[in-house]
Design a protein around this motif. Structure first.
Motif, PDB file in Angstrom:
ATOM      1  N   UNK A  82      47.496  48.687  37.670  1.00 50.97           N
ATOM      2  CA  UNK A  82      47.409  49.760  36.676  1.00 50.97           C
ATOM      3  C   UNK A  82      47.313  51.129  37.333  1.00 50.97           C
ATOM      4  N   UNK A  83      47.642  52.149  36.563  1.00 49.54           N
ATOM      5  CA  UNK A  83      47.380  53.539  36.937  1.00 49.54           C
ATOM      6  C   UNK A  83      46.422  54.110  35.912  1.00 49.54           C
ATOM      7  N   UNK A  84      45.282  54.633  36.371  1.00 48.75           N
ATOM      8  CA  UNK A  84      44.247  55.136  35.470  1.00 48.75           C
ATOM      9  C   UNK A  84      43.743  56.479  35.971  1.00 48.75           C
ATOM     10  N   UNK A  85      43.038  57.195  35.104  1.00 47.79           N
ATOM     11  CA  UNK A  85      42.325  58.396  35.524  1.00 47.79           C
ATOM     12  C   UNK A  85      40.833  58.139  35.325  1.00 47.79           C
ATOM     13  N   UNK A  86      40.034  58.644  36.244  1.00 45.39           N
ATOM     14  CA  UNK A  86      38.577  58.485  36.183  1.00 45.39           C
ATOM     15  C   UNK A  86      37.954  59.855  36.348  1.00 45.39           C
ATOM     16  N   UNK A  87      37.168  60.280  35.358  1.00 44.18           N
ATOM     17  CA  UNK A  87      36.543  61.582  35.399  1.00 44.18           C
ATOM     18  C   UNK A  87      35.288  61.599  36.253  1.00 44.18           C
ATOM     19  N   UNK A 104      46.371  46.887  43.983  1.00 46.39           N
ATOM     20  CA  UNK A 104      47.499  47.610  43.411  1.00 46.39           C
ATOM     21  C   UNK A 104      47.131  48.704  42.442  1.00 46.39           C
ATOM     22  N   UNK A 105      45.858  49.079  42.403  1.00 46.23           N
ATOM     23  CA  UNK A 105      45.385  50.078  41.445  1.00 46.23           C
ATOM     24  C   UNK A 105      45.672  51.487  41.955  1.00 46.23           C
ATOM     25  N   UNK A 106      46.052  52.377  41.036  1.00 49.57           N
ATOM     26  CA  UNK A 106      46.183  53.805  41.342  1.00 49.57           C
ATOM     27  C   UNK A 106      45.167  54.562  40.498  1.00 49.57           C
ATOM     28  N   UNK A 107      44.318  55.339  41.155  1.00 48.48           N
ATOM     29  CA  UNK A 107      43.264  56.079  40.466  1.00 48.48           C
ATOM     30  C   UNK A 107      43.473  57.569  40.687  1.00 48.48           C
ATOM     31  N   UNK A 108      43.636  58.293  39.588  1.00 51.02           N
ATOM     32  CA  UNK A 108      43.721  59.746  39.630  1.00 51.02           C
ATOM     33  C   UNK A 108      42.354  60.295  39.221  1.00 51.02           C
TER      34      UNK A 108
END
Length: 332
Positions: A82-87, A104-108
């Motif tokens: 997954x691609x997610x955003x984390x504040x 395989x995770x993408x964290x913005x």
């Protein structure tokens, strides 16, 4: 303790002084009357009203066990690849520590603490926003951070804040932080709010996520006599927010994966509610109280919710020794 940490929960106070939360609540009222502190839902903070925001050292000492349980449960929502955003926030930092195991995770993120927690995760790619460093919470804010999020699209955004109400949604005390959080929300197909019970019913200065945009709330079970939190949970559920409640038994490594249920949407998993002490392991699956963005209602419509009073009557009739303090979020 409030002067040293900036904020403290009633539960922690009761543990330290070895007395009941009822006694602690009475003493906190007396201290507030003397102007020594401000009462907040489930705890107390230094005086300051809507505009005051505690720094990271103060926040990191508040509701630590609850944040750990919330992070365990929220981690079960994240899928491989997954691609997610984390504040930014202390609860999202706890979540990031658990995401290091997701391949395989993408964290913005705009949080230095979230990035640090994932720095040594070999199978996780971390993308940081630009912006100006805000030292009180180690977050990047400002126009640089917001512009770097333009054109971005991810599956989920995980956010925390200073307060959460059914009327206004998620809010924070700082204008720059609120602006970046809104940009993070715009990049996500779903919005997951992580908020412990001390934030339920608390309203702060700047709105970040309106209630009708929140897909899920991951929280902990409020303590006894916390009617305000129970009322707020029911109101949020009535507005269609999917609610996952982490029970006391969830604050252990890896438990979030066990708490994940069957898929509620393509690529997503539905967390389960952990029951009270003595309940069957694994808990009961949560219903989906109403349709949300990218979550069409299932067959037969949303399940009915039991009121707090009705559940208390049922447990009393069965000889239960603990009255229900939150709305029963399990389907009939």
């Amino acid at each position: 303790m409030v002067r040293a940490n900036g904020a403290v929960s009633l539960r922690e106070l009761a543990r330290v002084v070895q007395t009941s939360e009822v006694t602690v609540r009475r003493d906190v009222r007396a201290l507030e009357a003397e102007g020594l502190l401000d009462r907040r839902h489930g705890g107390a903070v230094l005086p300051g009203g809507f505009t005051r925001e505690s720094g990271f050292p103060q926040k990191s000492h508040l509701a630590t066990a609850e944040k750990t349980a919330i992070a365990d449960l929220a981690a079960g929502l994240v899928e491989e690849g997954e691609a997610i955003v984390v504040g930014a926030g202390t609860t999202t930092q706890e979540l990031a520590r658990r995401l290091a195991r997701v391949p395989g995770l993408t964290v913005v993120t705009n949080s230095l603490l979230v990035a640090q927690a994932l720095a040594h995760a070999n199978r996780v790619e971390v993308v940081m926003t630009g912006g100006t460093l805000r030292g009180s919470n180690y977050a990047l804010v400002g126009s640089g951070a917001e512009q770097s999020l333009q054109g971005l699209r991810v599956s989920r955004a995980f956010l925390s804040g200073s307060g959460l109400t059914a009327e206004r949604g998620l809010s924070t005390s700082n204008m720059l932080s609120a602006s970046v959080d809104r940009a993070l929300v715009q990049a996500a197909a779903e919005v997951v709010v992580l908020a412990d019970h001390t934030k339920l019913g608390t309203d702060t200065m700047f709105q970040t996520v309106p209630t009708d945009v929140i897909t899920r709330l991951v929280t902990d079970e409020p303590p006894l006599h916390d009617d305000r939190a129970a009322t707020e949970l029911q109101a949020l559920a009535d507005q269609g927010v999917q609610i996952a409640v982490a029970g006391p038994g969830m604050a252990d490594p890896g438990h979030g994966a066990e708490a994940a249920g069957p898929a509620s949407s393509p690529g997503g998993r539905r967390p389960r509610r952990m029951g009270p002490p003595g309940a069957a392991k694994g808990g009961d699956e949560l219903p989906l109280p109403g349709p949300r963005r990218n979550h069409p209602p299932g067959p037969g419509g949303p399940p009915q919710l039991r009121s707090t009073a009705a559940l208390a009557d049922q447990q009393a009739a069965a000889g239960g020794n603990r009255a229900a303090r939150i709305a029963d979020l399990r389907g009939r």
